[in-house]
Design an enzyme around this catalytic site. Structure first.
Site, short mmCIF file in Angstrom:
data_model
loop_
_atom_site.label_atom_id
_atom_site.label_comp_id
_atom_site.label_asym_id
_atom_site.label_seq_id
_atom_site.Cartn_x
_atom_site.Cartn_y
_atom_site.Cartn_z
N GLN A 1 1.82 -0.56 -2.58
CA GLN A 1 0.59 -0.18 -2.41
C GLN A 1 -0.60 -1.55 -2.35
OE1 GLN A 1 -0.94 2.46 -4.82
NE2 GLN A 1 -3.18 2.36 -4.89
N LYS B 1 -12.93 3.98 -4.18
CA LYS B 1 -11.39 3.32 -3.42
C LYS B 1 -10.42 2.70 -3.49
CE LYS B 1 -12.28 6.20 0.32
NZ LYS B 1 -13.21 7.45 -0.56
N ASP B 2 -9.17 3.23 -4.14
CA ASP B 2 -8.44 2.09 -4.19
C ASP B 2 -8.57 0.51 -4.19
OD1 ASP B 2 -5.53 3.65 -4.87
OD2 ASP B 2 -6.71 4.74 -3.53
N LYS B 3 -8.52 -0.79 -5.18
CA LYS B 3 -8.38 -1.39 -4.65
C LYS B 3 -6.95 -2.24 -3.51
CE LYS B 3 -8.23 -6.23 -7.64
NZ LYS B 3 -8.30 -7.03 -8.20
#
Length: 353
Positions: A18, A75-77
């Site tokens: 990710q 939202k994702d880091k």
């Protein structure tokens, strides 16, 4: 936390990291912005920052409170994400000279109200998998075909449970009165994690029951499942691998009212046609409960708590699924759309586990 995966295949050995290069999220707003009004809408591209981090950076720059900002979802880091946030247009001039290596304002417009949590339709995702040989490519394409046909379980992703995956235990302790948490936001986060854990556990249980119904003859398992023989026979005839049962609460899809199942055969056909989905319980107050046989299973995961409860889709139907294989690099690039509240990391887990 062991989740019952819905696709039956051996683990596919590929690499997914990710990062901002291999994981891109593009928010789809719930409505078009009017282009008029007192709220300035910023379309932001950020990398290696959670939504809150970006808002804090902007608030510090503008010397205002983070509460002045509106956003639709966190939202994702560890990703490149594009999302909309709102702020009063009195800050427009000051923002013209804003500059940050991890945040870029792509465009601005206006709207008559602040963006609120949940004001999004869903998200478009781009994901790159690495170390994908030809055998893995074939398995991934097969898995994508299954998801395009049947959808996927709507599990909460690991992000919901904190870095060590243990936040739900704190939530449970708070609900049981064994732990006090003074910070309101933290308390809410821990309790939400506990609600999510119970939902995931219920969903795993229902997937396990569905697999047993698919695999064995009704006479071999109806007692083991504690379900009447005729119920198991009817479930076995359903076209979808996730079996709906008497008393389930269904919802029109992708949105609409929640209703108790009436005719099992016609409803299971409509579920297969992506017109409606069964729902699971996020336990709490003021929430509709399933009935009959469905309730017998659900009550094991129903805990009394002071929070408001809700119903959550048990299954979702990803859209616009596309794959692009780069043989020279052994990369597989995936594009897909998920409705709000669903996790791309679960889409990936469904494919590779």
């Amino acid at each position: 936390m062991q989740l019952q995966r819905y696709l039956n295949h051996s683990k596919i050995d590929v690499l997914f990291k990710q990062t901002k290069d291999d994981f891109v999220v593009n928010e789809v707003p719930l409505y078009e912005f009017s282009g008029d009004g007192e709220h300035l809408i910023l379309k932001l591209r950020k990398k290696d920052l959670a939504t809150w981090d970006a808002i804090e950076i902007l608030a510090n720059y503008l010397k205002c409170s983070t509460r002045e900002f509106g956003y639709a979802g966190l939202k994702d880091k560890n990703a490149m994400t594009i999302q909309h946030i709102s702020i009063h247009k009195k800050y427009e001039e000051a923002l013209k000279s804003f500059n940050h290596e991890n945040i870029k304002i792509l465009e601005t417009t206006y709207h008559n109200n602040k963006i609120k949590i949940g004001h999004l339709k869903g998200n478009n995702f781009f994901i790159r998998l690495k170390r994908v040989g030809l055998v893995e490519k074939r398995k991934i394409e097969e898995a994508l075909g299954q998801i395009a046909t049947y959808g996927m379980p709507n599990y909460f992703g690991f992000q919901r449970f904190g870095i060590d995956g243990e936040n739900y235990k704190k939530g449970q302790a708070i609900v049981e009165g064994k732990l006090k948490e003074r910070n309101r936001n933290l308390k809410q986060m821990f309790i939400n994690a506990y609600q999510s854990y119970l939902f995931n556990s219920w969903l795993s249980k229902r997937i396990e029951i569905s697999k047993l119904i698919d695999t064995f003859e009704p006479k071999e398992i109806y007692e083991k499942l504690n379900l009447p023989l005729d119920e198991v026979k009817r479930a076995k005839k359903q076209p979808h691998p996730f079996k709906i049962i008497t008393g389930d609460l269904l919802s029109h899809y992708p949105f609409g009212r929640i209703f108790i199942i009436d005719d099992l055969e016609s409803e299971s056909q409509k579920f297969f046609e992506k017109d409606r989905v069964p729902t699971g319980l996020l336990c709490g107050k003021r929430v509709k409960k399933s009935e009959g046989l469905a309730q017998e299973i659900e009550k094991e995961f129903d805990v009394q708590m002071g929070e408001d409860g809700a119903r959550r889709f048990a299954f979702i139907f990803p859209e616009n699924i596309q794959s692009n294989y780069k043989e020279d690099k052994n990369h597989m690039e995936l594009n897909f759309y998920l409705p709000k509240g669903s996790y791309a990391t679960e889409f990936i887990a469904e494919i590779i586990h």
